[in-house]
Design a protein around this motif. Structure first.
Motif, short mmCIF file in Angstrom:
data_model
loop_
_atom_site.label_atom_id
_atom_site.label_comp_id
_atom_site.label_asym_id
_atom_site.label_seq_id
_atom_site.Cartn_x
_atom_site.Cartn_y
_atom_site.Cartn_z
N SER A 150 112.60 73.05 127.76
CA SER A 150 113.45 72.19 126.84
C SER A 150 114.80 72.41 127.10
N ALA A 151 115.28 72.97 128.38
CA ALA A 151 116.68 73.43 128.51
C ALA A 151 117.48 72.32 128.05
N TYR A 152 117.18 71.01 128.79
CA TYR A 152 118.35 69.94 128.37
C TYR A 152 118.68 69.51 127.01
N ALA A 153 117.18 69.55 126.30
CA ALA A 153 117.22 69.07 124.85
C ALA A 153 117.96 70.14 123.98
N LEU A 154 117.78 71.26 124.61
CA LEU A 154 118.48 72.47 123.68
C LEU A 154 120.05 72.13 123.85
N LYS A 155 120.42 72.06 125.13
CA LYS A 155 122.04 71.85 125.27
C LYS A 155 122.53 70.88 124.53
N VAL A 156 121.79 69.62 124.53
CA VAL A 156 122.29 68.38 123.98
C VAL A 156 122.46 68.70 122.29
N GLY A 157 121.21 69.22 121.98
CA GLY A 157 121.02 69.49 120.57
C GLY A 157 122.12 70.27 120.04
N LEU A 158 122.07 71.62 120.59
CA LEU A 158 123.35 72.40 120.20
C LEU A 158 124.89 71.98 120.38
N TRP A 159 125.02 71.09 121.39
CA TRP A 159 126.54 70.51 121.64
C TRP A 159 126.64 69.47 120.45
N SER A 160 125.55 68.93 119.95
CA SER A 160 125.71 67.75 118.83
C SER A 160 125.88 68.48 117.70
N ASP A 161 125.07 69.75 117.35
CA ASP A 161 125.46 70.58 116.28
C ASP A 161 126.87 70.87 116.15
N LEU A 162 127.65 71.35 117.35
CA LEU A 162 128.69 71.94 117.34
C LEU A 162 129.74 70.81 117.13
N ALA A 163 129.62 69.53 117.83
CA ALA A 163 130.30 68.11 117.29
C ALA A 163 130.06 68.05 115.82
N GLY A 164 129.14 68.10 115.06
CA GLY A 164 128.72 68.01 113.72
C GLY A 164 129.66 68.85 112.77
N VAL A 165 129.61 70.36 113.39
CA VAL A 165 130.39 71.19 112.66
C VAL A 165 132.05 70.71 112.62
N ILE A 166 132.54 70.43 114.09
CA ILE A 166 133.95 70.37 114.12
C ILE A 166 134.25 68.87 113.27
N PHE A 167 133.67 67.95 113.60
CA PHE A 167 133.98 66.59 112.95
C PHE A 167 133.80 66.79 111.41
N SER A 168 132.94 67.62 110.89
CA SER A 168 132.72 67.76 109.57
C SER A 168 134.02 68.58 109.04
N LEU A 169 134.53 69.29 109.57
CA LEU A 169 135.74 69.91 109.08
C LEU A 169 136.81 69.02 109.29
N ILE A 170 136.91 68.29 110.36
CA ILE A 170 138.14 67.27 110.50
C ILE A 170 138.28 66.25 109.35
N ILE A 171 136.79 65.69 109.29
CA ILE A 171 136.73 64.70 108.18
C ILE A 171 136.99 65.01 107.02
N VAL A 172 136.36 66.17 106.61
CA VAL A 172 136.54 66.80 105.00
C VAL A 172 137.98 66.87 104.94
N SER A 173 138.59 67.95 105.93
CA SER A 173 140.15 68.17 105.82
C SER A 173 140.91 66.75 105.85
N TYR A 174 140.65 65.79 106.36
CA TYR A 174 141.40 64.42 106.38
C TYR A 174 141.21 63.74 104.93
N VAL A 175 140.15 63.52 104.79
CA VAL A 175 139.66 62.59 103.65
C VAL A 175 139.96 63.25 102.23
N PHE A 176 139.61 64.71 102.12
CA PHE A 176 140.02 65.55 100.82
C PHE A 176 141.10 66.36 100.68
N SER A 177 141.97 66.38 101.56
CA SER A 177 143.18 67.13 101.52
C SER A 177 144.49 66.31 101.31
#
Length: 177
Positions: A150-177
């Protein structure tokens, strides 16, 4: 409008179940027997994935209870300060790929402590919805079907989670600040 949505949500599942039963009956499918066969298959799958599920739950609990999470937070604090990432949200970002229940407990605590309309409350809610329990999903679903590599699925999933964390911070900062 609220009453309409409440009424629809109240009746959605019973109507769906009735539709499936009536549709199966109209196609002359032995509905009860088919249901029982599906339940047997579900039970077999549950028994097959149970060891994987227990191992994941033990690993997550050990990570939290051993103090490793707190040690990790102390180690990355300077980097968090440099990029203006709230330290309070880090446990959610780290545990979300491992456990849905654990991350939901953290998000609930953040929302209870800071309020649902606070920056941290909105960030926790957005992050909870923008990321997935990658390790849990891989453990349960890949374990259920017997996939070992499951190495490839793990990498893609964790990179997707990192993108979700980063873009959550960006979007919430942009929309609600």
């Amino acid at each position: 409008m609220y009453q309409l949505v409440s009424l629809l949500s109240l009746w959605a599942i019973p109507v769906m179940i009735a539709f499936v039963l009536l549709y199966g009956w109209s196609k002359r499918v032995p509905v009860y027997e088919t249901f029982v066969e599906g339940a047997k298959g579900g039970l077999t799958t549950t028994i097959r994935i149970l060891p994987h599920l227990i191992a994941m739950m033990v690993a997550v609990t050990m990570f939290r209870e051993s103090g490793a999470l707190e040690l990790l937070l102390r180690a990355i604090r300077p980097a968090l300060d440099a990029i203006h990432f709230p330290e309070e949200i880090v446990p959610l970002a780290l545990l979300r790929p491992m456990t849905g229940t654990g991350s939901l407990a953290i998000a609930t605590d953040l929302i209870a402590q800071y309020g649902p309309d606070s920056f941290l409350g909105r960030l926790a809610a957005t992050m909870q919805g923008s990321t997935d329990t990658t390790l849990y999903v891989l453990t349960v679903y890949f374990g259920a079907v017997g996939i070992r590599n499951s190495a490839y699925a793990l990498k893609v999933g964790l990179w997707s989670d990192l993108a979700g964390v980063i873009f959550s911070l960006i979007i919430v900062s942009y929309v609600f600040s």
